[in-house]
Structure formats: structure tokens, C-alpha cells
Design a protein around this motif. Structure first.
Motif, short mmCIF file in Angstrom:
data_model
loop_
_atom_site.label_atom_id
_atom_site.label_comp_id
_atom_site.label_asym_id
_atom_site.label_seq_id
_atom_site.Cartn_x
_atom_site.Cartn_y
_atom_site.Cartn_z
N ASP A 183 5.49 19.76 -42.41
CA ASP A 183 4.99 19.52 -41.05
C ASP A 183 3.49 19.29 -41.05
O ASP A 183 2.98 18.40 -40.36
N TYR A 184 2.76 20.09 -41.82
CA TYR A 184 1.30 19.92 -41.89
C TYR A 184 0.90 18.59 -42.53
O TYR A 184 -0.03 17.93 -42.09
N VAL A 185 1.62 18.20 -43.58
CA VAL A 185 1.34 16.92 -44.24
C VAL A 185 1.62 15.76 -43.28
O VAL A 185 0.83 14.81 -43.20
N PHE A 186 2.71 15.86 -42.53
CA PHE A 186 3.04 14.79 -41.59
C PHE A 186 2.00 14.69 -40.48
O PHE A 186 1.57 13.59 -40.14
N MET A 187 1.59 15.81 -39.92
CA MET A 187 0.61 15.78 -38.84
C MET A 187 -0.75 15.29 -39.33
O MET A 187 -1.44 14.53 -38.64
N GLY A 188 -1.14 15.69 -40.53
CA GLY A 188 -2.39 15.20 -41.10
C GLY A 188 -2.34 13.71 -41.37
O GLY A 188 -3.30 12.97 -41.10
N SER A 189 -1.21 13.24 -41.87
CA SER A 189 -1.04 11.81 -42.14
C SER A 189 -1.04 11.01 -40.84
O SER A 189 -1.61 9.92 -40.77
N LEU A 190 -0.43 11.56 -39.82
CA LEU A 190 -0.40 10.88 -38.53
C LEU A 190 -1.81 10.77 -37.94
O LEU A 190 -2.19 9.72 -37.42
N GLY A 191 -2.58 11.83 -38.05
CA GLY A 191 -3.96 11.80 -37.58
C GLY A 191 -4.79 10.78 -38.35
O GLY A 191 -5.58 10.04 -37.76
N LEU A 192 -4.64 10.74 -39.66
CA LEU A 192 -5.38 9.78 -40.48
C LEU A 192 -4.95 8.34 -40.17
O LEU A 192 -5.78 7.43 -40.16
N LEU A 193 -3.68 8.14 -39.87
CA LEU A 193 -3.20 6.81 -39.50
C LEU A 193 -3.82 6.36 -38.18
O LEU A 193 -4.23 5.20 -38.05
N VAL A 194 -3.91 7.26 -37.22
CA VAL A 194 -4.54 6.92 -35.94
C VAL A 194 -6.01 6.56 -36.15
O VAL A 194 -6.51 5.58 -35.60
N VAL A 195 -6.71 7.32 -36.99
CA VAL A 195 -8.12 7.03 -37.26
C VAL A 195 -8.26 5.67 -37.95
O VAL A 195 -9.14 4.88 -37.59
N SER A 196 -7.40 5.38 -38.91
CA SER A 196 -7.50 4.10 -39.61
C SER A 196 -7.19 2.94 -38.68
O SER A 196 -7.83 1.88 -38.76
N LEU A 197 -6.23 3.10 -37.76
CA LEU A 197 -5.95 2.03 -36.81
C LEU A 197 -7.10 1.83 -35.84
O LEU A 197 -7.38 0.71 -35.42
N TRP A 245 -7.53 -9.49 -39.26
CA TRP A 245 -7.44 -8.07 -38.95
C TRP A 245 -6.22 -7.46 -39.63
O TRP A 245 -6.30 -6.39 -40.24
N LEU A 246 -5.09 -8.14 -39.57
CA LEU A 246 -3.86 -7.62 -40.15
C LEU A 246 -3.94 -7.56 -41.67
O LEU A 246 -3.53 -6.56 -42.28
N VAL A 247 -4.49 -8.58 -42.29
CA VAL A 247 -4.63 -8.59 -43.75
C VAL A 247 -5.59 -7.48 -44.19
O VAL A 247 -5.33 -6.77 -45.16
N GLY A 248 -6.68 -7.30 -43.47
CA GLY A 248 -7.62 -6.23 -43.80
C GLY A 248 -6.99 -4.86 -43.68
O GLY A 248 -7.25 -3.97 -44.49
N LEU A 249 -6.15 -4.67 -42.67
CA LEU A 249 -5.48 -3.38 -42.49
C LEU A 249 -4.49 -3.13 -43.61
O LEU A 249 -4.44 -2.02 -44.16
N LEU A 250 -3.71 -4.15 -43.97
CA LEU A 250 -2.70 -3.96 -45.01
C LEU A 250 -3.30 -3.80 -46.40
O LEU A 250 -2.66 -3.24 -47.28
N LYS A 251 -4.52 -4.27 -46.62
CA LYS A 251 -5.18 -4.10 -47.92
C LYS A 251 -5.92 -2.77 -48.02
O LYS A 251 -6.37 -2.40 -49.10
N SER A 252 -6.04 -2.06 -46.92
CA SER A 252 -6.85 -0.85 -46.89
C SER A 252 -6.08 0.36 -47.44
O SER A 252 -4.91 0.58 -47.10
N TYR A 253 -6.76 1.15 -48.25
CA TYR A 253 -6.19 2.40 -48.71
C TYR A 253 -6.08 3.40 -47.57
O TYR A 253 -5.22 4.26 -47.57
N LEU A 254 -6.95 3.28 -46.59
CA LEU A 254 -6.94 4.19 -45.44
C LEU A 254 -5.68 4.01 -44.60
O LEU A 254 -5.34 4.86 -43.80
N PHE A 255 -4.97 2.91 -44.78
CA PHE A 255 -3.69 2.70 -44.09
C PHE A 255 -2.53 3.21 -44.93
O PHE A 255 -1.60 3.81 -44.42
N TRP A 256 -2.57 2.97 -46.24
CA TRP A 256 -1.43 3.29 -47.09
C TRP A 256 -1.36 4.77 -47.46
O TRP A 256 -0.26 5.28 -47.74
#
Length: 89
Positions: A7-21, A63-74
Motif C-alpha cells: 500500500d505504501y509503495v502504491f501510494m508513493g508511486s501514485l504521488g510521484l506519477l502525479v508530480v511527473s504529469l 509532449w507525449l514523446v517527452g513523457l514516455l522517454k522520462s524515467y520520472l514517468f516509468w
């Protein structure tokens, strides 16, 4: 114990995904950045606007290519997958 860690890993990942978006979101100007107003006269209405669709499409593609190439997204995506796997164990 593993469920709580998952649960903690999922919530942390979700927060990081929101920040990267938020970091990779397109400019805040919206569609008004892609409007040619140089050839209009008088009051500018929605019907008189001449949208530059090519410029808009190129900007969205970059924008989409930059997002998909980013480590902050994956990294958050892999964290979410890891948390699902941990919850099944």
C-alpha cells in the motif's frame, strides 16, 4: 506486513506519477497559444479564430514523446506494478 508495504509503495508511486504529469504537462496557455489572430479585424470571436492545427499537433506529440522517454514517468508505473505483485504474494 507485505500488504502494508504494498500500500505504501502504491501510494508513493501514485504521488510521484502525479508530480511527473504536472511537470510534463503542456504549457498553461491552452489552445490560445495556437491561434492566429494576425489576419482578423474587429472584435475577435470564436468563429473568427484561425486555429493552427499543425502547430498544436506537433506540440502535443512532443509532449507525449517527452513523457514516455522520462524515467520520472516509468519509475512510478513500475512501482505500481511491483505493489500489485507484492499484494498477491
Amino acid at each position: 506486513m507485505l500488504q502494508q508495504i504494498s500500500d505504501y509503495v502504491f501510494m508513493g508511486s501514485l504521488g510521484l506519477l502525479v508530480v511527473s504529469l504536472m511537470l510534463f504537462s503542456p504549457g498553461s496557455g491552452g489552445r490560445s497559444n495556437y491561434i492566429n489572430t494576425w489576419n482578423t479585424t474587429g472584435a475577435l470571436t470564436d468563429l473568427q479564430r484561425n486555429h493552427d492545427h499543425t502547430k498544436m499537433a506537433v506540440s502535443q506529440h512532443n509532449w507525449l514523446v517527452g513523457l514516455l522517454k522520462s524515467y520520472l514517468f516509468w519509475i512510478p508505473i513500475s512501482g505500481m506494478i511491483l505493489s500489485v505483485i507484492l499484494s498477491k504474494i
